[in-house]
Design a protein around this motif. Structure first.
Motif, PDB file in Angstrom:
ATOM      1  N   PRO A  38      30.446   9.547  33.922  1.00 40.54           N
ATOM      2  CA  PRO A  38      30.086   9.411  32.439  1.00 40.54           C
ATOM      3  C   PRO A  38      31.378   9.813  31.625  1.00 40.54           C
ATOM      4  O   PRO A  38      31.672  11.241  31.934  1.00 40.54           O
ATOM      5  CB  PRO A  38      28.808   9.495  31.728  1.00 40.54           C
ATOM      6  CG  PRO A  38      27.882   9.332  32.778  1.00 40.54           C
ATOM      7  CD  PRO A  38      28.997  10.072  34.209  1.00 40.54           C
TER       8      PRO A  38
ATOM      9  N   ILE B 200      31.517   0.145  43.064  1.00 48.94           N
ATOM     10  CA  ILE B 200      32.877  -0.130  43.981  1.00 48.94           C
ATOM     11  C   ILE B 200      33.377   0.382  44.683  1.00 48.94           C
ATOM     12  O   ILE B 200      34.482   1.517  44.572  1.00 48.94           O
ATOM     13  CB  ILE B 200      33.567  -1.363  42.685  1.00 48.94           C
ATOM     14  CG1 ILE B 200      33.047  -2.383  42.192  1.00 48.94           C
ATOM     15  CG2 ILE B 200      34.524  -1.458  43.718  1.00 48.94           C
ATOM     16  CD1 ILE B 200      33.841  -3.473  41.905  1.00 48.94           C
TER      17      ILE B 200
ATOM     18  N   THR C 105      24.955   0.886  42.208  1.00 55.09           N
ATOM     19  CA  THR C 105      25.365   2.117  41.497  1.00 55.09           C
ATOM     20  C   THR C 105      25.325   3.441  42.024  1.00 55.09           C
ATOM     21  O   THR C 105      24.236   3.339  43.232  1.00 55.09           O
ATOM     22  CB  THR C 105      24.524   1.594  40.110  1.00 55.09           C
ATOM     23  OG1 THR C 105      22.834   2.330  41.132  1.00 55.09           O
ATOM     24  CG2 THR C 105      24.588   1.208  39.447  1.00 55.09           C
TER      25      THR C 105
ATOM     26  N   GLY D  23      29.301  -1.724  31.600  1.00 53.42           N
ATOM     27  CA  GLY D  23      29.348  -1.970  32.901  1.00 53.42           C
ATOM     28  C   GLY D  23      27.425  -1.647  33.517  1.00 53.42           C
ATOM     29  O   GLY D  23      27.794  -1.459  34.618  1.00 53.42           O
ATOM     30  N   ARG D  24      27.819  -0.467  32.833  1.00 48.34           N
ATOM     31  CA  ARG D  24      26.698   1.139  33.026  1.00 48.34           C
ATOM     32  C   ARG D  24      25.547   0.566  33.384  1.00 48.34           C
ATOM     33  O   ARG D  24      25.270  -0.365  32.012  1.00 48.34           O
ATOM     34  CB  ARG D  24      26.092   2.151  32.329  1.00 48.34           C
ATOM     35  CG  ARG D  24      25.597   3.033  32.663  1.00 48.34           C
ATOM     36  CD  ARG D  24      25.743   4.789  32.459  1.00 48.34           C
ATOM     37  NE  ARG D  24      24.666   5.128  32.979  1.00 48.34           N
ATOM     38  CZ  ARG D  24      24.987   6.409  32.973  1.00 48.34           C
ATOM     39  NH1 ARG D  24      25.836   7.223  32.071  1.00 48.34           N
ATOM     40  NH2 ARG D  24      23.860   7.106  33.435  1.00 48.34           N
ATOM     41  N   GLU D  25      24.424   0.738  33.693  1.00 46.63           N
ATOM     42  CA  GLU D  25      23.104  -0.377  33.983  1.00 46.63           C
ATOM     43  C   GLU D  25      22.382   0.231  33.537  1.00 46.63           C
ATOM     44  O   GLU D  25      21.739   1.961  33.868  1.00 46.63           O
ATOM     45  CB  GLU D  25      22.449  -0.648  35.490  1.00 46.63           C
ATOM     46  CG  GLU D  25      23.113  -1.879  35.908  1.00 46.63           C
ATOM     47  CD  GLU D  25      22.516  -2.276  37.636  1.00 46.63           C
ATOM     48  OE1 GLU D  25      21.129  -1.407  37.601  1.00 46.63           O
ATOM     49  OE2 GLU D  25      23.710  -2.871  38.665  1.00 46.63           O
TER      50      GLU D  25
ATOM     51  N   PRO E 294      23.015  12.378  39.569  1.00 50.12           N
ATOM     52  CA  PRO E 294      22.262  11.543  38.832  1.00 50.12           C
ATOM     53  C   PRO E 294      22.850  11.664  36.808  1.00 50.12           C
ATOM     54  O   PRO E 294      22.264  11.071  36.327  1.00 50.12           O
ATOM     55  CB  PRO E 294      20.977  13.225  38.751  1.00 50.12           C
ATOM     56  CG  PRO E 294      21.583  14.641  39.674  1.00 50.12           C
ATOM     57  CD  PRO E 294      22.327  13.880  40.308  1.00 50.12           C
ATOM     58  N   LEU E 295      23.733  12.357  36.587  1.00 45.24           N
ATOM     59  CA  LEU E 295      24.283  11.773  35.485  1.00 45.24           C
ATOM     60  C   LEU E 295      25.109  10.692  34.897  1.00 45.24           C
ATOM     61  O   LEU E 295      25.369  10.345  34.530  1.00 45.24           O
ATOM     62  CB  LEU E 295      25.375  13.087  34.640  1.00 45.24           C
ATOM     63  CG  LEU E 295      24.217  14.636  34.885  1.00 45.24           C
ATOM     64  CD1 LEU E 295      24.964  15.406  34.095  1.00 45.24           C
ATOM     65  CD2 LEU E 295      23.457  14.515  32.990  1.00 45.24           C
ATOM     66  N   SER E 296      25.872   9.978  36.487  1.00 43.50           N
ATOM     67  CA  SER E 296      26.395   8.816  37.114  1.00 43.50           C
ATOM     68  C   SER E 296      24.953   8.135  37.230  1.00 43.50           C
ATOM     69  O   SER E 296      25.807   6.702  37.266  1.00 43.50           O
ATOM     70  CB  SER E 296      26.864   8.907  37.917  1.00 43.50           C
ATOM     71  OG  SER E 296      28.345  10.439  37.460  1.00 43.50           O
ATOM     72  N   GLU E 297      22.983   8.229  36.656  1.00 41.88           N
ATOM     73  CA  GLU E 297      23.117   6.869  37.478  1.00 41.88           C
ATOM     74  C   GLU E 297      22.974   5.635  36.355  1.00 41.88           C
ATOM     75  O   GLU E 297      23.527   5.853  35.639  1.00 41.88           O
ATOM     76  CB  GLU E 297      21.286   7.219  37.492  1.00 41.88           C
ATOM     77  CG  GLU E 297      20.723   6.339  37.681  1.00 41.88           C
ATOM     78  CD  GLU E 297      19.316   6.765  36.769  1.00 41.88           C
ATOM     79  OE1 GLU E 297      18.647   8.106  36.947  1.00 41.88           O
ATOM     80  OE2 GLU E 297      17.715   5.852  37.214  1.00 41.88           O
ATOM     81  N   GLY E 298      23.177   4.512  36.875  1.00 38.87           N
ATOM     82  CA  GLY E 298      23.353   3.559  36.390  1.00 38.87           C
ATOM     83  C   GLY E 298      24.858   2.933  36.679  1.00 38.87           C
ATOM     84  O   GLY E 298      24.826   1.948  36.266  1.00 38.87           O
ATOM     85  N   VAL E 299      25.757   3.782  36.849  1.00 37.88           N
ATOM     86  CA  VAL E 299      27.174   3.302  36.474  1.00 37.88           C
ATOM     87  C   VAL E 299      27.479   2.613  37.868  1.00 37.88           C
ATOM     88  O   VAL E 299      27.326   2.753  38.884  1.00 37.88           O
ATOM     89  CB  VAL E 299      28.109   5.129  36.742  1.00 37.88           C
ATOM     90  CG1 VAL E 299      29.722   4.570  36.879  1.00 37.88           C
ATOM     91  CG2 VAL E 299      28.015   6.136  35.818  1.00 37.88           C
ATOM     92  N   PRO E 300      28.661   1.473  37.660  1.00 41.71           N
ATOM     93  CA  PRO E 300      28.264   0.865  38.974  1.00 41.71           C
ATOM     94  C   PRO E 300      29.600   1.370  39.479  1.00 41.71           C
ATOM     95  O   PRO E 300      31.033   1.949  39.667  1.00 41.71           O
ATOM     96  CB  PRO E 300      29.636  -0.662  38.133  1.00 41.71           C
ATOM     97  CG  PRO E 300      29.568  -0.085  36.263  1.00 41.71           C
ATOM     98  CD  PRO E 300      28.590   0.886  36.192  1.00 41.71           C
TER      99      PRO E 300
ATOM    100  N   LEU F 102      15.773   5.271  32.018  1.00 45.37           N
ATOM    101  CA  LEU F 102      17.536   6.516  31.355  1.00 45.37           C
ATOM    102  C   LEU F 102      17.568   6.453  30.258  1.00 45.37           C
ATOM    103  O   LEU F 102      17.963   8.366  29.485  1.00 45.37           O
ATOM    104  CB  LEU F 102      18.600   6.034  32.000  1.00 45.37           C
ATOM    105  CG  LEU F 102      19.355   4.884  32.877  1.00 45.37           C
ATOM    106  CD1 LEU F 102      20.603   3.927  33.873  1.00 45.37           C
ATOM    107  CD2 LEU F 102      19.377   7.100  33.757  1.00 45.37           C
TER     108      LEU F 102
END
Lengths: 464, 540
Positions: free
Chosen positions: B473, B95, B82, A230-232, B87-93, A237
């Protein structure tokens, strides 16, 4: 009356429950719906991004410089990097390298040399693979719920790098609807392989160079997508991942990261897949690589494997075997062939590097080259690109003028080497794997380092 | 001083005629304003609890991370989709099941800084233990056993309570709900109050699922008991308690859907524990007897076993479900001990009291308790004093008297734990990152310090991670573990991630200095009692 009230209350609550639940389900985003379904069913759910093209993008070379490599020299080099492999236990890594160099359109007059289609089918049809490896070795391809998975790593008969198979098929121009046959699934296509790659790609895994390239050639104009976790993800990136860390990290002395970045930059010219700050960062990085190349070339023309050390690499040459310099020089020539001139070191340096590598290659027999096929294939491709052509295109024309005349008769005329060549000192069955790959393999517990000295070197005989 | 008596005849005593006889005074305050003397005793105990927890140093993890997310939400006026801070978790969904606590917490921070955090933390613990004490006393009429429950709760949950985080808000709601559900009377207000509570809970912390489990346990427990007693299924339909519990559970469950993610929040909460990174974090490991909380839980469990053997009190199915369910949960992951403790403490007190009563052959008191407004006034006075003693009380006084600077000074003087990297931020990081040429590349930090550095450190500093481990991640987490434990590839991992600065804590990683010294590639650039900072000699 009391009972009736109770009943009304009960019904009312059920209506509220169902109504709110329905509204909640209806307002879930597609990804959230997938996530809920995953948790409920305990199985992966994945809707891959829509790929809008049938054939991959192609990054064309920019130069035709016969002073870098002449027709005869190119023919001599390409003759030595033809895929004349033994049919038994054919290493996917060799075939992948051959296919990306020669493309699907490759045909050869000489018997026993694999055509592009044969190489493609070896990789995409498990029956062909099984004919080479026998039933005891697992298939290269694996059918999964989320697509077609390519077995990779240190196992026997596996592809060496993650998404290397896909990237090579992509560079070779295999279309998206090309049939793929895996055990238990006969009707798959290359699209399923791309989808699996999108699913299991992790930004922080050790080797992302080939995923970056494959995604870059398949996905544009789409710029964002999600992986199985689910990672965008987006190309910013992906590019920043190639930029991360010391230059020495990455496969083949860090040169594949440079190549992938250059590809992304070229793709960005047609499809704006990078934001301006990231594009500028990539460009600045490549300028830095250019400047490093300016100060790391040896007098004989080669770039050392430890080129990321800068000028220090010349003053204090790394304690590496000379074949690694072939890797560095060949790969640098390859990315420079698709790079704008602003990112070039002086052309004379490029010519000098080409001279060195042509001499090195042509001084070896084809059989010898075949043993170290993977990185010499890059040399063949790089030199063809410097003539603004591709190996199959050039070779088809060459064979029209110089038809194959049978074993021992036809010899393309190589330029006589002008400098003594460096004989490989290594076990020729070794393939190039970066320290990162080594660490990765060990971290994953797939194979321990053979000896303490080999810690940063790699090689095992089944990893080619 | 004599007691003011309301329910009995005035006591005739000899007294000096020049002094007013207070016993003749009539308590004019309404009944609802009148408290028992013992209640004042409880207020005193709870006030002490409040003061004690208020004076504890603020923990170095979690709190600051949640404040950082709160600040992010407030400044962006949106909940990030997200992960926004690592910075290393960019894009991680992302909630964010605690978004409301984070926003409220950050709001409180802007008003009262550290003092407000200490206040909210102490208040939460006081309320949680207060709910359990109150209910035990109501059930047993014994202040002693109420105190026993209070003590056991704090003992078992001590380690969990040391960390200031949204979970503490969840504990307040859990204890509150448990208290309401174990009440002798049914209140009509629960039809509204419980759904509202769950709607809030679902936005404040993922533990709302435990709350739903609590309601479910009461529903099932009551139904099983009824079936066992009557053997008739139709009784289930007629029983008003089964009906109430069932509908209340449904309404509560529906209320939890009122959150920014709807049903996806539930999926996230249910799958949260499966995150591979959490296996490396001690509080997510199974409860062990070697842990402090494991020893406390074992002792309480032993008490329960003994008490059940001798207790004349009927054991309800509900309590078995709760003790067994939450107990198994704690054995699965020690964090669940937080919820087991109040339930266990409550039942220990209840059964302990029953045994005690039988032993003393005491009859329940028949006389109504004596109440007086005096105790209300005294209780209020004690509570007010407790507040005034607290950091926030002092700050409030300063603010009320216009001493803004003094208030600001006070709110930032609240103690923080030894591992909080305050000095390095103030004396080093702000300086180097505020300069013309701030350091480039990632900063490797130990997990325990990530939250504070994120919140208080320079905003242009790119940290490796914070304590939201589930958003890191897996590959990054593995690299983190390898580096922080100085595994074989620790240095190449730092280079692979482009790390040019390392902030190591000196308390748990004293040996780090040797590794960096032997490497020869790092300079020791800063050191205090808490941290050491190493900077790469040749930046990547």
């Amino acid at each position: 009356m009391k009972l009736a009230g109770k009943f009304v209350g009960f019904v009312l609550v059920q209506v509220i429950v169902i109504g709110v639940l329905a509204a909640s389900v209806a307002t879930l985003s597609p990804r959230q719906t997938e996530r809920v379904a995953e948790v409920v069913s305990a199985r992966p759910k994945f809707t891959p991004v829509q790929i809008e093209r049938k054939t991959p993008l192609e990054v064309k070379p920019l130069y035709d410089d016969p002073e870098v490599v002449s027709d005869e020299e190119l023919a001599a080099v390409l003759f030595r990097v033809q895929p004349k492999f033994s049919a038994k236990n054919l290493k996917p890594n060799f075939v992948e390298h051959a296919l990306r160099t020669w493309r699907v359109s490759a045909t050869f007059q000489e018997p026993g040399v694999m055509s592009g289609e044969e190489m493609r089918d070896f990789l995409l049809n498990y029956a062909r693979f099984a004919m080479s490896w026998g039933p005891e070795i697992d298939s290269l391809l694996e059918s999964r719920e989320t697509g077609i998975y390519v077995r990779w790593g240190r196992d026997t008969g596996a592809s060496v790098h993650h998404d290397h198979t896909l990237a090579c098929l992509t560079e070779a121009g295999v279309p998206l609807d090309n049939p793929v046959q895996a055990p238990g699934r006969q009707n798959a296509t290359l699209k399923n392989m791309v989808e699996q790659a999108l699913y299991d790609f992790r930004l922080d895994e050790r080797e992302t160079e080939w995923s970056a390239m494959a995604f870059g050639l398949w996905l544009p104009p789409v710029t964002t997508w999600t992986n199985g976790e689910g990672r965008e993800l987006n190309f910013d990136l992906i590019a920043k991942r190639q930029l991360r860390g010391h230059r020495q990290f990455g496969v083949c002395g860090g040169t594949h990261r440079v190549y992938s970045l250059m590809m992304l930059l070229r793709i960005n010219e047609k499809f704006p897949i990078l934001t301006e700050p990231v594009r500028a960062e990539v460009y600045a990085h490549l300028e830095g690589v250019r400047d490093t190349l300016k100060v790391t070339q040896f007098p004989d023309g080669h770039w050392p494997y430890n080129w990321p050390d800068g000028a220090d690499a010349v003053e204090h040459p790394g304690d590496h075997e000379s074949y690694r310099d072939v890797i560095a020089t060949g790969h640098h020539l390859e990315w420079l062939a698709i790079a704008p001139e602003d990112l070039h070191p002086p052309r004379e340096m490029i010519r000098k590097a080409a001279r060195w590598i042509i001499d090195d290659t042509t001084a070896k027999s084809r059989e010898k080259i075949q043993e170290s096929f993977t990185f010499y294939s890059h040399v063949g491709n790089a030199l063809a690109l410097w003539r603004n052509t591709s190996p199959p295109e050039f070779w088809h024309e060459w064979e029209k003028k110089h038809p194959y005349e049978g074993k021992g008769k036809k010899k393309p005329a190589p330029e006589k080497p002008t400098t003594p060549v460096n004989e490989p000192e290594k076990n020729p069955t070794e393939i190039e794997v970066s320290p990162e790959s080594e660490a990765a393999a060990e971290a994953e517990g797939k194979k321990p380092a053979a000896t303490p000295e080999a810690e940063n070197e790699k090689p095992t005989d089944d990893s080619q | 001083m004599e007691t003011v008596v309301t329910d009995s005849e005035p006591v005739q005593t000899e007294h000096d005629p020049s002094v007013a006889d207070v016993t003749l005074l009539e308590d004019k305050f309404p009944e609802w304003f009148q408290l028992r003397a013992s209640t004042t005793g409880f207020v005193f105990v709870l006030s002490l609890t409040f003061v004690f927890f208020n004076l504890l140093p603020l923990s170095h993890t979690d709190l600051w991370g949640h404040l950082s997310y709160g600040r992010q939400i407030v400044s962006e006026r949106a909940i990030p989709q997200t992960e926004p801070l690592m910075p290393l978790s960019e894009g991680v969904p992302f909630i964010d099941g605690a978004w409301l606590t984070q926003v409220l917490g950050y709001g409180a921070w802007t008003v009262g800084g550290r003092a407000a955090m200490a206040f909210l933390f102490a208040l939460s613990v006081t309320l949680s233990s207060g709910f359990i004490m109150m209910r035990v006393r109501q059930k047993t009429g014994s202040g002693l056993f109420a105190l026993l429950a209070f003590g056991l709760l704090l003992w078992v949950d001590w380690k969990q309570l040391m960390i200031v985080r949204p979970q503490v808000a969840g504990l307040v709601m859990f204890c509150g709900l448990f208290s309401f559900l174990t009440s002798k009377k049914w209140h009509g207000s629960l039809w509204v109050g419980v759904p509202v509570l769950f709607a809030l809970w679902a936005n404040m912390h993922g533990s709302f699922m435990v709350g739903l489990g609590l309601l479910g346990a009461f529903t099932i427990g009551r139904a099983v008991d009824l079936l066992r007693r009557t053997g008739k299924v139709k009784m289930l339909l007629r029983d008003r308690w089964v009906f109430r519990y069932l509908l209340l559970t449904e309404l509560a469950a529906v209320a939890t859907l009122v959150n920014p993610y709807g049903l996806a929040l539930h999926a996230e909460v249910l799958s949260f524990g499966q995150n591979a990174n959490l296996a490396d974090i001690i509080e997510w490991k199974p409860l062990s007897i070697r842990m402090f909380q494991g020893q406390a839980a074992a002792a309480v469990a032993l008490m329960l076993i003994v008490f059940y053997r001798f207790s004349p009190r009927r054991v309800s199915t509900t309590e078995l479900i709760l003790l067994a369910g939450l107990g198994v949960g704690a054995l699965w992951t020690s964090r669940m001990i937080l919820w087991w403790a109040p339930v266990a403490a409550y039942f220990v007190a209840l059964h302990g009291h029953s045994i005690y009563r039988r032993w003393r052959q005491a009859e329940p008191a028949t006389e109504p308790p004596r109440t007086a407004s005096l105790w209300t006034v005294v209780s209020l006075g004690i509570a007010f004093l407790a507040f005034e003693i607290s950091h926030m009380g002092n700050v409030t006084v300063d603010l009320a008297t216009g001493k803004t600077e003094k208030a600001r000074d006070r709110m930032n003087k609240v103690a923080v734990s030894d591992m909080t990297p305050v000095l390095v931020v103030d004396k080093y990081l702000n300086k180097v990152y505020g300069g013309k040429n701030p350091p480039t590349g990632l900063v490797f930090n130990t997990y325990e310090m990530g939250d504070y550095l994120t919140f208080a450190g320079p905003r242009n500093m790119k940290l490796f991670l914070n304590s939201h481990a589930h958003l890191v991640p897996t590959d990054v987490w593995k690299a983190y573990m390898g580096i922080s434990e100085f595994g074989r590839d620790w240095e190449s991992e730092l280079a692979r991630y482009g790390v040019n600065m390392v902030i190591m804590d000196n308390i748990t990683r004293k040996s780090s200095q040797t590794f960096f010294y032997e490497s020869g590639k790092w300079n020791l650039d800063y050191q205090d009692a808490t941290v050491t900072v190493y900077v790469r000699k040749i930046p990547i």
